[in-house]
Structures are given as structure tokens and as C-alpha cells.
Design a protein around this motif. Sequence first.
Motif, PDB file in Angstrom:
ATOM      1  N   SER A  68       0.803  -1.222   0.000  1.00  0.00           N
ATOM      2  CA  SER A  68       0.000   0.000   0.000  1.00  0.00           C
ATOM      3  C   SER A  68       0.838   1.276   0.000  1.00  0.00           C
ATOM      4  O   SER A  68       0.302   2.353  -0.180  1.00  0.00           O
ATOM      5  N   SER A  69       2.158   1.198   0.208  1.00  0.00           N
ATOM      6  CA  SER A  69       2.978   2.412   0.202  1.00  0.00           C
ATOM      7  C   SER A  69       3.499   2.692  -1.204  1.00  0.00           C
ATOM      8  O   SER A  69       3.742   1.788  -1.992  1.00  0.00           O
ATOM      9  N   VAL A  70       3.649   3.974  -1.504  1.00  0.00           N
ATOM     10  CA  VAL A  70       4.054   4.425  -2.829  1.00  0.00           C
ATOM     11  C   VAL A  70       5.156   5.466  -2.664  1.00  0.00           C
ATOM     12  O   VAL A  70       5.100   6.288  -1.743  1.00  0.00           O
ATOM     13  N   SER A  71       6.151   5.444  -3.552  1.00  0.00           N
ATOM     14  CA  SER A  71       7.166   6.488  -3.563  1.00  0.00           C
ATOM     15  C   SER A  71       7.601   6.733  -4.996  1.00  0.00           C
ATOM     16  O   SER A  71       7.378   5.906  -5.880  1.00  0.00           O
ATOM     17  N   GLY A  72       8.215   7.860  -5.215  1.00  0.00           N
ATOM     18  CA  GLY A  72       8.679   8.200  -6.550  1.00  0.00           C
ATOM     19  C   GLY A  72       9.026   9.661  -6.634  1.00  0.00           C
ATOM     20  O   GLY A  72       9.504  10.264  -5.668  1.00  0.00           O
ATOM     21  N   PHE A  73       8.761  10.262  -7.795  1.00  0.00           N
ATOM     22  CA  PHE A  73       9.056  11.674  -8.002  1.00  0.00           C
ATOM     23  C   PHE A  73       8.174  12.202  -9.121  1.00  0.00           C
ATOM     24  O   PHE A  73       7.582  11.439  -9.885  1.00  0.00           O
ATOM     25  N   TYR A  74       8.082  13.524  -9.180  1.00  0.00           N
ATOM     26  CA  TYR A  74       7.445  14.166 -10.322  1.00  0.00           C
ATOM     27  C   TYR A  74       8.284  15.370 -10.689  1.00  0.00           C
ATOM     28  O   TYR A  74       9.150  15.809  -9.925  1.00  0.00           O
ATOM     29  N   TYR A  75       8.054  15.884 -11.887  1.00  0.00           N
ATOM     30  CA  TYR A  75       8.746  17.091 -12.300  1.00  0.00           C
ATOM     31  C   TYR A  75       7.919  17.809 -13.353  1.00  0.00           C
ATOM     32  O   TYR A  75       7.108  17.206 -14.051  1.00  0.00           O
ATOM     33  N   TYR A  76       8.139  19.119 -13.407  1.00  0.00           N
ATOM     34  CA  TYR A  76       7.548  19.926 -14.464  1.00  0.00           C
ATOM     35  C   TYR A  76       8.458  19.756 -15.678  1.00  0.00           C
ATOM     36  O   TYR A  76       9.673  19.915 -15.566  1.00  0.00           O
ATOM     37  N   GLU A  77       7.896  19.418 -16.823  1.00  0.00           N
ATOM     38  CA  GLU A  77       8.720  19.153 -17.992  1.00  0.00           C
ATOM     39  C   GLU A  77       9.525  20.373 -18.426  1.00  0.00           C
ATOM     40  O   GLU A  77      10.568  20.230 -19.042  1.00  0.00           O
ATOM     41  N   LYS A  78       9.085  21.553 -18.047  1.00  0.00           N
ATOM     42  CA  LYS A  78       9.800  22.768 -18.428  1.00  0.00           C
ATOM     43  C   LYS A  78      11.177  22.853 -17.757  1.00  0.00           C
ATOM     44  O   LYS A  78      12.147  23.253 -18.372  1.00  0.00           O
ATOM     45  N   ASN A  79      11.268  22.455 -16.467  1.00  0.00           N
ATOM     46  CA  ASN A  79      12.562  22.581 -15.781  1.00  0.00           C
ATOM     47  C   ASN A  79      13.196  21.234 -15.411  1.00  0.00           C
ATOM     48  O   ASN A  79      14.362  21.192 -15.036  1.00  0.00           O
ATOM     49  N   GLN A  80      12.455  20.142 -15.448  1.00  0.00           N
ATOM     50  CA  GLN A  80      12.961  18.782 -15.231  1.00  0.00           C
ATOM     51  C   GLN A  80      13.626  18.554 -13.870  1.00  0.00           C
ATOM     52  O   GLN A  80      14.404  17.639 -13.705  1.00  0.00           O
ATOM     53  N   ARG A  81      13.311  19.372 -12.861  1.00  0.00           N
ATOM     54  CA  ARG A  81      13.858  19.183 -11.521  1.00  0.00           C
ATOM     55  C   ARG A  81      12.955  18.221 -10.751  1.00  0.00           C
ATOM     56  O   ARG A  81      11.770  18.493 -10.540  1.00  0.00           O
ATOM     57  N   LYS A  82      13.532  17.076 -10.345  1.00  0.00           N
ATOM     58  CA  LYS A  82      12.745  16.042  -9.668  1.00  0.00           C
ATOM     59  C   LYS A  82      12.344  16.480  -8.263  1.00  0.00           C
ATOM     60  O   LYS A  82      13.153  17.013  -7.510  1.00  0.00           O
ATOM     61  N   ILE A  83      11.078  16.211  -7.943  1.00  0.00           N
ATOM     62  CA  ILE A  83      10.524  16.495  -6.620  1.00  0.00           C
ATOM     63  C   ILE A  83      10.056  15.151  -6.070  1.00  0.00           C
ATOM     64  O   ILE A  83       9.187  14.499  -6.661  1.00  0.00           O
TER      65      ILE A  83
END
Length: 138
Positions: A68-83
Amino acid sequence: MFYISQIDNGAEKKQLHVIALDSKDVDAINLKDIGCIDSCNIDVNSVDFIGRLNGKYRIAMHLGNSSSSVSGFYYYEKNQRKINLTGYRNGLRLTLKASVPEGVETFDGLLEKGQFKGIWKNAAGDKTYPFILYTKII
């Protein structure tokens, strides 16, 4: 939106309903911009998404899960900085938190048929935007 064939060992397995982001003003389609709308084969351990926040900001997301746990990242394609993201899944509901310098942003929504859609809330809690993400096929 259109359909493409999924081929397995030279035979058509099924038709995938897909969307090409940003294709309306362009004659060519970039394969990395194609997302699956439904009947998508999702790897239960990890999945990549593309889509939009508030209908205008292109974002990409990678999620991995264990039970049930989830992890990862997202980013805005304009700046590509992973969050970085962490969260949990309860049935179809997926709740994710992202630590940013201003505090904690949240993605809360439903994951079904290869789409993750819901509401994003900024760290201050004073802005909420809809988002829709499609499973990347490539």
C-alpha cells in the motif's frame, strides 16, 4: 485521441486508446508524448505518467509501490527538476505528498484504467488545481 495496436509475437493483441499531448498544433507526434487512456497494461511495481496540472503545466511522474505504500518523483517538464513523492494507496485512491521548500504539496486522486486524476494542493494550502496523468506507453 486515437487507437494504436498492441502487437505480441506478430499478432495484434488489442487496441490501446491513447492521447498525444500537445499534438493539436503540430503535424508530427513525439512518441514520448503518448499516454494510454484506458485498457493499459500497468506494471504493478512501477509506472511512468505524463499529463497536465491545471490543464496547462506539463508534468511527468514516476511511481513505485510495495503493497500500500508508494514512492517516486514528479517534475515539471519545463525545468525537469525532480521532486520526491511518498504516499499510500487505498483501493483506487492514491494520496501523495511532496516536500518542497515551502512545505508539503499533495496529489490526491483516483488511479483507474491507467489514469491518475484528482486534485493537487500547494504547500500553503491556498491553491488547488485539477490534474490528469496518463500511463506512458514508451
